[in-house]
Enzyme design. Structure first.
Site, mmCIF file in Angstrom:
data_model
loop_
_atom_site.group_PDB
_atom_site.id
_atom_site.type_symbol
_atom_site.label_atom_id
_atom_site.label_comp_id
_atom_site.label_asym_id
_atom_site.label_seq_id
_atom_site.Cartn_x
_atom_site.Cartn_y
_atom_site.Cartn_z
ATOM 1 N N HIS A 1 -10.383 11.127 -32.396
ATOM 2 C CA HIS A 1 -8.945 10.873 -32.321
ATOM 3 C C HIS A 1 -8.507 10.874 -30.874
ATOM 4 O O HIS A 1 -9.115 11.528 -30.030
ATOM 5 C CB HIS A 1 -8.157 11.918 -33.115
ATOM 6 N N HIS B 1 -5.284 11.572 -28.374
ATOM 7 C CA HIS B 1 -3.945 12.145 -28.202
ATOM 8 C C HIS B 1 -3.124 11.219 -27.300
ATOM 9 O O HIS B 1 -3.612 10.788 -26.250
ATOM 10 C CB HIS B 1 -4.019 13.501 -27.504
HETATM 11 P P1 AMP Z 1 -8.514 18.405 -30.768
HETATM 12 O O1 AMP Z 1 -8.504 19.759 -30.138
HETATM 13 O O2 AMP Z 1 -8.580 17.286 -29.768
HETATM 14 O O3 AMP Z 1 -9.579 18.298 -31.844
HETATM 15 O O4 AMP Z 1 -7.095 18.222 -31.431
HETATM 16 C C1 AMP Z 1 -6.837 18.442 -32.780
HETATM 17 C C2 AMP Z 1 -5.341 18.296 -32.964
HETATM 18 O O5 AMP Z 1 -5.078 18.178 -34.337
HETATM 19 C C3 AMP Z 1 -4.520 19.485 -32.423
HETATM 20 O O6 AMP Z 1 -3.612 19.033 -31.431
HETATM 21 C C4 AMP Z 1 -3.799 19.988 -33.684
HETATM 22 O O7 AMP Z 1 -2.474 20.421 -33.413
HETATM 23 C C5 AMP Z 1 -3.818 18.755 -34.576
HETATM 24 N N1 AMP Z 1 -3.730 19.041 -35.997
HETATM 25 C C6 AMP Z 1 -4.446 19.959 -36.706
HETATM 26 N N2 AMP Z 1 -4.076 19.920 -37.997
HETATM 27 C C7 AMP Z 1 -3.141 18.952 -38.128
HETATM 28 C C8 AMP Z 1 -2.371 18.428 -39.223
HETATM 29 N N3 AMP Z 1 -2.502 18.900 -40.461
HETATM 30 N N4 AMP Z 1 -1.490 17.439 -38.955
HETATM 31 C C9 AMP Z 1 -1.339 16.944 -37.710
HETATM 32 N N5 AMP Z 1 -2.033 17.392 -36.646
HETATM 33 C C10 AMP Z 1 -2.923 18.387 -36.844
#
Ligand code: AMP
Length: 132
Positions: free
Chosen positions: A97, A99
């Site tokens: 993903h 950001h």
């Molecule tokens: P990463 O550390 O790059 O894997 O980022 C994962 C992101 O997913 C974090 O910024 C979380 O806040 C986000 N996240 C986790 N659970 C959810 C959810 N249910 N809906 C939307 N975002 C989420």
């Protein structure tokens, strides 16, 4: 199953701002700035190296759309576009993903680690190791 797969399957609610056959874009549940968006591959690839380049290219196309929308609808002055790529980088969800975080002049947020420096000859050494 990753939390993003549950979102893609509709088992967990999300605020979706875009969807096509291979990608969705949703608002991050814990935004680093309001509007913080995640552009997520529908198929699970843990890291960039696992994903086909056509998909990466398509994801960047959607990132561009999100960036332009943030500038238009939120009056963002810029964005941070970040991929945490494998757990060592801070990646929490092992599902590719991107950001996209809206930024505003003077907002004082810093995402980059502090600068370091090379000893004499070290930049050449790293350059030689990394040249593609
Ligand atoms: P990463 O550390 O790059 O894997 O980022 C994962 C992101 O997913 C974090 O910024 C979380 O806040 C986000 N996240 C986790 N659970 C959810 C959810 N249910 N809906 C939307 N975002 C989420």
């Amino acid at each position: 199953m990753t939390i993003f797969e549950k979102i893609i399957n509709g088992d967990i609610p999300s605020t979706k701002i875009y969807e096509d056959d291979s990608v969705i874009a949703i608002l991050d549940i814990a935004p680093r700035a309001k509007g913080h968006t995640l552009v997520i591959s529908k198929k699970v690839y843990p890291a960039i190296g696992d994903a086909p380049v056509e998909l990466l290219s398509h994801m960047m196309e959607i990132v561009k759309k999100v960036d332009m929308k943030m500038r238009d609808a939120l009056k963002a002055d810029g964005t941070n576009v970040i991929i945490n790529n494998s757990p060592a980088s801070g990646q929490e969800v092992p599902h590719l993903h991107i950001h996209v975080i809206p930024r505003f002049n003077g907002d004082g947020i810093s995402f980059f680690p502090p600068a370091t420096s090379y000893a004499d000859g070290e930049a050449k050494e790293y350059g030689d190791k990394l040249r593609i």
